[in-house]
Design an enzyme around this catalytic site. Sequence first.
Site: not given
Length: 277
Positions: A222, A256
Amino acid sequence: MFTLNCKGRLLQAEQPLVMGIINITPDSFFEASRSQSTDKLLRLADKMIGHGAAMIDIGGQSTRPGSQPVSADDELRRVIDPLRKLAEHFPELVISIDTWYSKVATEAVSAGAAIINDISGGSLDPDMIATAGRLQVPYILTHTRGTPENMQQLTRYKAMVPEMLGYFTEKISLLRMAGVHDIIIDPGFGFAKTIPQNFSLLRQLPQFGILGLPVLAGLSRKGTVYKTLHIDVSEALNGSTVLHTMALMNGANLLRVHDVKEAVEAVRLFTAYQAAG
């Protein structure tokens, strides 16, 4: 550590688990996670399973900041056939459907999914929470505000973690009343949060233990990683592993990730570190 009832099959986790990400989309932010052909999908899933993924999360639209939503029907057209093929080829695999649409969740569970991963926390489809209760599958409850299109304009908090705990307490009550038994908490790194807020959230992750539920950390590749390091998302594997390790040390039960092998190695090292006393 925790147990999930995935459509009658118990998934017992004695140590943190790793969830692999496969996006059936043309525009997800990390290109290598996209799969728009059956062959690529099955190869990618086989690789993730071989590297130790306990489950795989399938999504039909990008939820990156600023992304434009697609309709439930378009999302269904993207995900259902690939999901069905995945379930047929890997019948023991636990599949999670990444959607905020109750219609997609219903069809996906019928096609083989066993977990609902709703990044909206039931806020974008008023039928989702009741649907999760009816389907009797685990539900991943994410903290966010607004939609992916506008969430990064909604990052002002008086006290972020206390407000998040209030949000989770309210949503958990609604899910319990709807009949949802297994709930996983996702603090929503990058969802209505700035990069400094993401780091603060990572430091305060132990506070979510008060909820008594497994905690998922979604930090893989991210902006918190690649923007902080001033690199491209394709170069963000090492930084992701560092943040995954921090999350594990602060109580995360599920990672995740795009890169399963490296995340599983982080879990193994963390578990060995814990066992050493």
